[in-house]
Write an enzyme that holds these catalytic residues in place. Structure first.
Site, PDB file in Angstrom:
ATOM      1  N   LYS C 116       0.823  -1.216   0.000  1.00 33.70           N
ATOM      2  CA  LYS C 116       0.000   0.000   0.000  1.00 33.70           C
ATOM      3  C   LYS C 116       0.859   1.269   0.000  1.00 33.70           C
ATOM      4  CE  LYS C 116      -3.513  -2.726   0.271  1.00 33.70           C
ATOM      5  NZ  LYS C 116      -3.501  -3.546  -0.945  1.00 33.70           N
ATOM      6  N   GLU C 200      -3.115   6.613   8.169  1.00 22.56           N
ATOM      7  CA  GLU C 200      -3.773   7.566   7.280  1.00 22.56           C
ATOM      8  C   GLU C 200      -4.772   8.412   8.025  1.00 22.56           C
ATOM      9  OE1 GLU C 200      -5.751   5.489   4.170  1.00 22.56           O
ATOM     10  OE2 GLU C 200      -3.911   5.277   3.018  1.00 22.56           O
ATOM     11  N   HIS C 235     -15.281  -2.902   8.116  1.00 23.60           N
ATOM     12  CA  HIS C 235     -14.529  -2.745   6.866  1.00 23.60           C
ATOM     13  C   HIS C 235     -14.776  -3.858   5.866  1.00 23.60           C
ATOM     14  CE1 HIS C 235     -12.599   0.512   8.870  1.00 23.60           C
ATOM     15  NE2 HIS C 235     -12.376  -0.296   9.885  1.00 23.60           N
ATOM     16  N   ARG C 292      -7.385  -7.837  -8.953  1.00 19.40           N
ATOM     17  CA  ARG C 292      -8.099  -9.107  -9.142  1.00 19.40           C
ATOM     18  C   ARG C 292      -9.562  -8.820  -9.416  1.00 19.40           C
ATOM     19  NH1 ARG C 292     -11.149  -8.520  -4.615  1.00 19.40           N
ATOM     20  NH2 ARG C 292     -10.087  -7.635  -2.804  1.00 19.40           N
TER      21      ARG C 292
END
Lengths: 166, 501, 501, 166
Positions: C116, C200, C235, C292
């Protein structure tokens, strides 16, 4: 060890097979036309068979009706008559058999009349469509079993024709 | 919007309409004859009303009984589906009289379009092209014979009130004409109670292409593009697709405009279909208008994204069409196959019996409109249409491949059906090329029944393995469904069952 | 085109891919662990290869075993589905090494986007907007703690290798930060074998909106518009829809271009998804790229008419994309609900057990992507996703109504599922308004489990009537599936069965 | 005439009903909470009931598992425990029960330690997610039954806590 004989009729032909259970629970020897096929089989869910024959996998669905058995294989459904080992095959009538259940809407002939092969003898209505019963050979109308508005079942003989020789 | 709707039909179309109502929050009433008491459409509905005697004339065609059921259950509207009373102006009129909304056009429009002769005259006036023929009132056999000779052969003899191939004859030679006129009249009388015939030039290599339209009570009319319905057997559609493989953008616009013009000319409201014949030079002629929902409406739904049944209900309840021609789009390719209980290897004779296993194919863009389920008995009382299989894909090739896969995975046992025949059509070289006319089946499958496949040895092995597996325990063969209490339940009637069937 | 493809997955996604292959005329190989020997995906495949031990690490995550199965069966390509090895660069690399085509992007691109931190740095360079945060290499707990404080709260702590909510923590106060860092590292290590974290800024009222892209080996890239995936629990996406209720044509074009730019920047090939966070002022930030097929790909298929899986296969086999951005269209509205084996009234704990009855809803524009069937045992070995239900309609309201109908007609008994919870969300006033953020469930359903419904008296009556009906005959309660010969058959394991279940 | 008593457990509550078959084959009298409901019922297909109660039609689907029964009604599925007429209800443990089957990945406490309500005692991993076992009340850790990497089943008691009074 169980060893059984099975007979199935398809398309007016009787197929005879013998089956033998091998030592393992899911292994069978099926013999047909003098050839023996060693297979293993599992029933994935009711009626769904996965049969291993050499390197190949046969996937088939089997369902039972009252008089028939149905196999679904490679996208095609086959409708088989069950043949009991003791039963003799019923002789097929060499004459007129209604191919459908319905209502007689028109009788085109009278007893004693002579008819030619292909002449329309009777009109049957079923599922809102008309079906024609035609003479299978030249002959003379011997007996008419049904008149207009009567119900006719599949396999019934509506009219008897005496074949004219020659 | 209506609070409650009665669906005056049975089978797959009753179910399709019931589901649309339920999604819209409208309560539903099913009707059923004694033969259908346990049918899926009755199960699905919120309420149901019995119609008694299984004979169509005593049940699904009985106007009094159906109006009575609607009044008793407090239904504000009736959806007739297709077939039965869907194009019967007396029924629409009886609804109007009883203060019940008929979900379809006004009774006088149904009557007008139901008379094929008047309909053609109207279209001629409105500048919609029609086929040369005799559409007059004189109906003596002699007179019709003369008119037929005048038009020439091949000639189509057709019931003026007809539809679905009933009361219809194609005559190739003068010698056949007399018997054709008699037969068509007899069939027409029996099917529609009216033996008026019309005669028409029979087109060479014709295609049957139809346009779906939607019209509201405020003069808004849109068309939802075409359906190609050329694959027919005895004038009964078998496979339909959209778009048509021959259609061009220009021709589509022309035919769409003609369809809208035809609907406008008769003050049409609700969903309807304009059927055209298209000849080998791609000229098109108005054939007839079907003033109802079509069997093949799903392929239009798949390509346009529009739910035709919901719009029928909205229009009938007085809503305006908010679709507009410019933003409507036709995308991808859809095909419908009609699954009939009939034996293609035995002259396509209808079959009846118990469905011992029904497991339709499932997958992206595969739609199953079905009136059947495992254990159900299919009787000879009604149409042999068991189910419709609709697929769509990015293009025609993709859709054909998907349909072949779907048919190959359609487990439908107990009654012989036409699925293998459908597959043969779809994989035929000429069909793949899009080279199809209404003669397709007659041309390519005239003697198809003669090639009934040999039974593969694998099927015999599977059967004997199955019997062997069952022979081992010896018990479950006698299992019957003793827990079903109702003597009329199909599960009782079905007789012997294996667990999980 | 490939002749044979191995599908390195299980459940609904294996089945979805298998069907695509079969429609395209490509032979298929399924793989299965001991727990899945009788699963539907094995039944459907042309061939299958066993992977042994049910533990994921020993079966579906075992690269050697899967490559071996592909080599043994002569499969030319492997489709990884989603989850398991789908985003594992070592697997893609192992395929490349073994001369087998991995249906997905190149291993180095998976590796790059799987990190990431690097991914964000790359996007920043390519001018794709990213969220402020710490994406660095230093990973000492103390250092991360300081960085987190600097960015401020609320703060997102997230596994760099992660996906699907694993190894992710939201931290609201400084006191929670230390434990969050520890927990996220532990989860990340266990799930991905890599405990690198990133930090973040946690956006206020964010939406999760993602763009589907397709890219071929010749530099052609198209996007298939957006998916709104804001309805999440822990999430994990629960309900997805397309289009997004907040999207405008202008914003769609901007975000679509950014998505294509992002894919181009890393030389992406095959299907992929760019996930964006959108804040309350409709600014968007690159979050991550999923290299994907996504769980929610069907809603894009429903709105665009494009078959994403078939394009994955075509692209991998070297074909060019023939779709073009200008003619691609987004039409109608589609919604997907994920049906989980979990108990919403009991803290959403996963459930396992035997599915005693599975009958999904059927109707126009209802798609069932399922890995389950009646009689199947659901184990605790794998994800609790049982099935996906996808519907589409002319507009959002129509689609919501259809989904509510479909969920209300989803017979899924034997294991507690989240279907009632899904219905509660869909009928919630705020959801109907389109007023959704990733906090939707936390905001509106915090104490939802407390309101578990009373059992209606009708259910009790139905149960006792059922028991009474069965009490009458007294026999069939002892019926077991004795005809199934295999001791491992799920029909054997399922124990007592009523006929026809 | 059959007259039976049925008990079903839902959401920790046991519901008792009595059922009596009326003269007609498909008519029943169901009594619950001192109220009697006269119904007629037919089983459309296995497990699918259509029950008429006054003017209303109840459409329900019933399926049986080994220990449970499931009813689907108006779009909702209810999972009921079967309660045998002779069985007594098992006393519910007033303590710690694992809500899930999985693997222990972390044990946060030691025997003898005192804990506060809400403290995390143990971490269980199942289906790739972590679940926390927290103290249900203030107390002292009496016994720890499982250690890291051991398997835990739903309903097992992983840790015993002695409640601190006051």
């Amino acid at each position: 060890m169980i060893n059984l004989e099975f007979s199935y009729e398809y398309n007016n032909h009787v197929y005879k097979l013998t089956a033998e259970r091998a030592k393992e629970n899911d292994a069978y020897l099926i013999t047909f036309n003098n050839r023996t096929y060693p297979v293993t089989s599992s029933e994935i869910k009711p009626g769904y068979l996965r049969i291993k024959l050499d390197d190949r996998v046969i996937k088939a669905v089997v369902a039972e009706g009252n008089k028939n058995m149905f196999v679904f294989l490679d996208g095609n459904a086959f409708n088989m008559k069950k043949v009991l080992p003791t039963s003799k095959r019923i002789e097929k009538k060499d004459g007129l058999v209604s191919p459908i259940s319905g209502k007689v809407v028109n009788v085109k002939v009278k007893e004693g009349l002579s008819v030619k092969k292909g002449d329309v003898l009777m009109v049957i209505e079923a599922m809102k469509m008309e079906y024609l019963i035609k003479a299978p050979y030249d002959g003379i109308v011997k007996k008419i079993h049904l008149s207009v508005d009567e119900q006719i079942d599949m396999g019934m003989i509506p009219i008897e024709i005496e074949k004219t020789e020659g | 919007m209506f609070k409650k709707i009665l669906i005056a039909n049975r089978g797959e179309i009753a179910i399709r309409i019931l589901k649309a109502c339920q999604e819209m929050g409208v309560k539903t009433v099913a009707v059923y004859s004694d033969a259908d008491a346990y049918s899926p459409h009755v199960q699905l509905a919120d309420e149901s009303a019995p119609l008694g005697n299984p004979l169509s004339s005593e049940s699904y065609l009985n106007i009094q009984k159906i109006i009575h059921a609607a009044v008793e259950t407090g239904a504000e509207a009736i959806h007739p589906g297709y077939g039965f009373l869907a194009e019967n102006p007396d029924f629409a009129y009886a609804c109007e009289n009883a203060g019940i909304t008929f979900i379809g056009p006004k009774s006088d429009v149904i009557k007008l379009m139901g008379n094929k002769i008047e309909a053609k005259q109207r279209m001629e006036k409105a500048d919609v092209p029609i086929i040369p023929g005799y559409h007059g009132l004189r109906q003596e056999n002699n007179f019709l014979f003369k008119q037929g000779k005048k038009i020439g052969f091949p000639l189509l003899v057709k019931a003026a009130a007809g539809g679905g191939g009933k009361g219809m004859r194609i005559v190739h030679r003068e010698e056949e004409l007399e018997e054709a006129i008699e037969g068509a009249k007899r069939e027409a009388k029996s099917a529609f109670g009216n033996d008026t015939l019309l005669l028409e030039k029979y087109l060479d290599k014709p295609r049957h292409i139809e346009f779906q339209i939607l019209a509201d009570a405020y003069g808004n009319i849109v068309h939802l593009f075409e359906r190609e319905c050329s694959i027919q057997r005895r004038h009964q559609k078998v496979i339909e697709e959209s778009p048509s493989p021959v259609m061009t953008a220009e021709m589509r616009e022309k035919m769409g405009k003609a369809a809208v013009k035809a609907a406008k000319a008769v003050g049409y409201t609700n969903a309807g279909t304009i059927e055209f014949m298209v000849d080998s030079s791609l000229n098109f002629y108005f054939m007839e208008m079907n003033t109802r929902l079509q069997v093949e409406h799903p392929i239009t739904e798949a390509t346009t994204g529009v739910d035709i049944v919901k719009w029928q209900i909205r229009i009938a309840s007085g809503e305006k069409i908010t679709l507009c021609q410019e933003t409507l789009s036709q995308r991808g390719h859809a095909i419908e196959c009609r699954i009939y209980a009939e034996d293609p290897a035995n002259g396509f004779l209808p079959c009846s019996g118990v469905l011992t296993k029904v497991e339709p194919p499932v997958g992206p863009n595969i739609r199953n409109d079905m009136g059947i389920e495992t254990g159900m008995e299919v009787t000879a009382y009604y149409d042999p249409l068991l189910a419709k299989l609709i697929v769509s894909g990015e293009n025609r090739e993709d859709a054909i491949n998907k349909m072949v896969w779907a048919l190959s995975n359609y487990v439908l046992l107990g009654i012989t059906t036409n699925t293998s025949f459908l597959k043969e059509i779809l994989t035929h070289e000429a069909f793949r090329r899009g080279d199809i006319t209404t003669h397709f089946i007659d041309t390519h499958f005239k003697n198809w029944f003669a090639t009934r496949p040999e039974i593969p040895v694998e099927a015999l092995i599977a059967l004997s393995v199955y019997d062997m597996m069952n022979a081992k325990s010896g018990v479950q063969k006698e299992v019957t469904v003793s827990s079903v209490s109702d003597p009329y339940s199909p599960w009782k009637r079905a007789g012997k069952w294996r667990i999980g069937d």
